[in-house]
Design a protein around this motif. Structure first.
Motif, mmCIF file in Angstrom:
data_model
loop_
_atom_site.group_PDB
_atom_site.id
_atom_site.type_symbol
_atom_site.label_atom_id
_atom_site.label_comp_id
_atom_site.label_asym_id
_atom_site.label_seq_id
_atom_site.Cartn_x
_atom_site.Cartn_y
_atom_site.Cartn_z
ATOM 1 N N LEU A 134 0.503 -1.254 -0.095
ATOM 2 C CA LEU A 134 0.120 -0.070 0.098
ATOM 3 C C LEU A 134 0.653 1.256 0.498
ATOM 4 O O LEU A 134 0.611 1.822 -0.907
ATOM 5 C CB LEU A 134 -1.289 0.223 0.890
ATOM 6 C CG LEU A 134 -2.281 -1.141 0.984
ATOM 7 C CD1 LEU A 134 -2.623 -1.350 2.525
ATOM 8 C CD2 LEU A 134 -3.289 -0.609 0.058
ATOM 9 N N GLU A 135 1.904 1.334 0.684
ATOM 10 C CA GLU A 135 2.642 2.420 0.790
ATOM 11 C C GLU A 135 3.444 2.937 -0.948
ATOM 12 O O GLU A 135 3.156 4.229 -0.640
ATOM 13 C CB GLU A 135 3.559 2.451 1.946
ATOM 14 C CG GLU A 135 4.550 3.871 2.442
ATOM 15 C CD GLU A 135 3.943 5.044 2.727
ATOM 16 O OE1 GLU A 135 4.223 6.032 2.752
ATOM 17 O OE2 GLU A 135 2.099 4.752 3.297
ATOM 18 N N LYS B 26 2.498 1.842 -3.692
ATOM 19 C CA LYS B 26 1.672 2.189 -4.910
ATOM 20 C C LYS B 26 1.721 3.308 -3.982
ATOM 21 O O LYS B 26 1.022 4.586 -4.382
ATOM 22 C CB LYS B 26 0.057 1.858 -4.273
ATOM 23 C CG LYS B 26 0.536 0.144 -4.507
ATOM 24 C CD LYS B 26 -1.150 -0.851 -4.147
ATOM 25 C CE LYS B 26 -2.583 0.037 -4.767
ATOM 26 N NZ LYS B 26 -3.520 -1.120 -4.521
ATOM 27 N N ARG B 27 0.991 4.575 -3.100
ATOM 28 C CA ARG B 27 1.358 5.842 -2.903
ATOM 29 C C ARG B 27 1.352 6.686 -2.908
ATOM 30 O O ARG B 27 2.126 7.563 -3.510
ATOM 31 C CB ARG B 27 1.013 5.833 -0.446
ATOM 32 C CG ARG B 27 0.344 7.115 -0.458
ATOM 33 C CD ARG B 27 0.091 7.302 0.834
ATOM 34 N NE ARG B 27 1.760 7.582 1.444
ATOM 35 C CZ ARG B 27 2.615 8.377 1.441
ATOM 36 N NH1 ARG B 27 1.827 9.425 0.694
ATOM 37 N NH2 ARG B 27 3.734 8.595 1.659
ATOM 38 N N THR C 283 1.960 7.048 -7.085
ATOM 39 C CA THR C 283 0.829 7.727 -7.579
ATOM 40 C C THR C 283 1.231 9.882 -7.092
ATOM 41 O O THR C 283 0.823 10.314 -7.962
ATOM 42 C CB THR C 283 -0.385 7.942 -6.653
ATOM 43 O OG1 THR C 283 0.010 7.969 -5.072
ATOM 44 C CG2 THR C 283 -0.898 6.599 -6.634
#
Length: 297
Positions: free
Chosen positions: A287-288, A290-291, A294
Motif C-alpha cells: 500500500l505504501e 502504491k501511494r 502516485t
C-alpha cells in the motif's frame, strides 16, 4: 531376549531435495541454480539416491536427463512434501519475525525506483524490517524466500498491481541536447545502451520515426544505474525509462531533446509470492509503495 526392530534409514535429505528439484525443473543444471550448488553436486546426490533405493530415477541422455517411470511416479509425492515443508518454514519465519518483508526486484528498479522510496516506507512503518534482492528475472517458485516482486511484467498474468506505466525516451545533458536538431542527429553522437534493454533503441526509433532502423553507436553497460551516471556526466545520449530518471528530468540535469516517447508494453508491477500472501507487513509495504508511486503521476 527381545530384539529391537531395525530403524529404517532414510536417504539423505540433500539427495531427496536434489532429486525433487531436478525432476520438477527438468534437469540437473536447473536444480543446481535453484539450490545454489554446482550441477555436478546435484548429479552426484541423485546418483547416491538411486544407489540407496536400488533403481534409476533418471535416464541420462546426451541432451539432458528424463525421468524413468519410477521417477515420474515418485515426483508428485516429493513435490507435495517439499511444498509443505517450505510452507511450514515460511510460517515459522513469519511468526518469528512478523514485520519482516523481503522484496525481489529488477536491478534497475531496485536501485533507481525502490531504493529512493524505502526511507519513506520505513518512516511510515519504523518497526518494519525490509530487505531487497536484485534479480534479472522474477522468481516464480513456491519456495523462494521472497514476499514481494517488483518487475516490468504483465500485471494480469500474475494478479499483480500496476505501480506505474513507463515510457522510453532519449535523454542527455542540456549541452548535448543543444547539438541535436532532429532524431537523425543521433547518428552523429555517442549513444548509451543498457545490455539488458539493448532493444530499447530499436523500439523507440521504429515507433517514433516511421520504422527507422536506427543502430546506436556507443558503449553498452551491464548496470542501468551506471549508464544513467554516464549520461549525467555528459558521455552521450541514453535511451531512458522515464520512471527511473524522472528526478533528473525535474532537476534539469537531463533533458529530452525530442518530443517523441514510446510507451512500454509492460508496466512496472508489484505482486506477492506465496510466502507473502496474507501477511499484514507485506500488505502495508504494498500500500505504501502504491501511494508513493502516485505522488509522481
Amino acid at each position: 531376549m527381545s530384539v529391537a526392530p531395525p530403524v529404517p534409514r532414510l536417504p539423505s535429505l540433500n539427495a531427496l531435495r536434489a532429486f525433487e528439484a531436478s525432476a520438477r525443473l527438468g534437469g540437473f543444471s536447473q536444480a543446481a541454480q535453484e539450490l545454489n550448488v554446482l550441477p555436478g553436486a546435484v548429479a552426484a546426490l541423485v546418483k547416491k539416491l538411486e544407489e540407496d533405493i536400488g533403481a534409476p530415477l533418471f535416464e541420462r541422455r546426451a541432451r539432458g536427463v528424463r525421468l524413468t517411470p519410477l521417477g515420474e511416479r515418485a515426483l508428485p509425492g516429493f513435490v507435495a512434501v517439499f511444498d509443505s515443508l517450505g510452507q511450514t518454514v515460511r510460517d515459522l519465519r513469519r511468526e518469528a519475525a512478523p514485520r519482516k518483508v523481503h522484496i525481489a526486484a529488477l536491478p534497475a528498479l531496485a536501485e533507481l525506483w525502490l531504493a529512493p522510496r524505502l526511507p519513506a516506507v520505513r518512516a511510515k512503518h519504523p518497526d518494519m524490517d525490509i530487505s531487497v534482492t536484485a534479480l534479472e528475472v522474477p522468481p516464480n517458485l513456491k519456495r523462494v524466500p521472497f514476499d514481494l516482486c517488483l518487475f516490468y511484467a504483465d500485471a494480469s498474468d500474475r494478479g499483480a498491481t500496476v505501480i506505474s506505466s513507463d515510457e522510453l525516451l532519449p535523454v542527455c545533458t542540456p549541452e548535448i541536447a543543444a547539438t541535436l536538431k532532429s532524431p537523425m542527429d543521433l547518428d552523429k553522437v555517442t549513444c548509451l545502451t543498457d545490455s539488458a534493454w539493448s532493444d530499447d533503441w530499436r523500439i523507440w526509433a521504429s515507433r517514433s520515426v516511421n520504422g527507422w532502423e536506427f543502430v546506436p553507436k556507443g558503449p553498452v553497460y551491464s548496470l542501468y544505474s551506471l549508464a544513467v551516471q554516464e549520461a549525467l556526466s555528459g558521455a552521450g545520449v541514453l535511451m531512458a525509462h522515464r520512471s527511473l530518471i524522472e528526478e533528473h528530468l525535474r532537476s534539469g540535469d537531463l533533458v529530452a531533446p525530442f518530443a517523441m516517447s514510446v510507451r512500454l508494453e509492460r508496466p512496472m508491477s508489484l505482486w506477492s509470492l506465496p510466502g507473502g500472501r496474507g501477511n499484514k507487513a507485506v500488505d502495508d509495504v504494498t500500500l505504501e509503495l502504491k501511494r508513493l508511486a502516485t505522488l509522481n503521476d
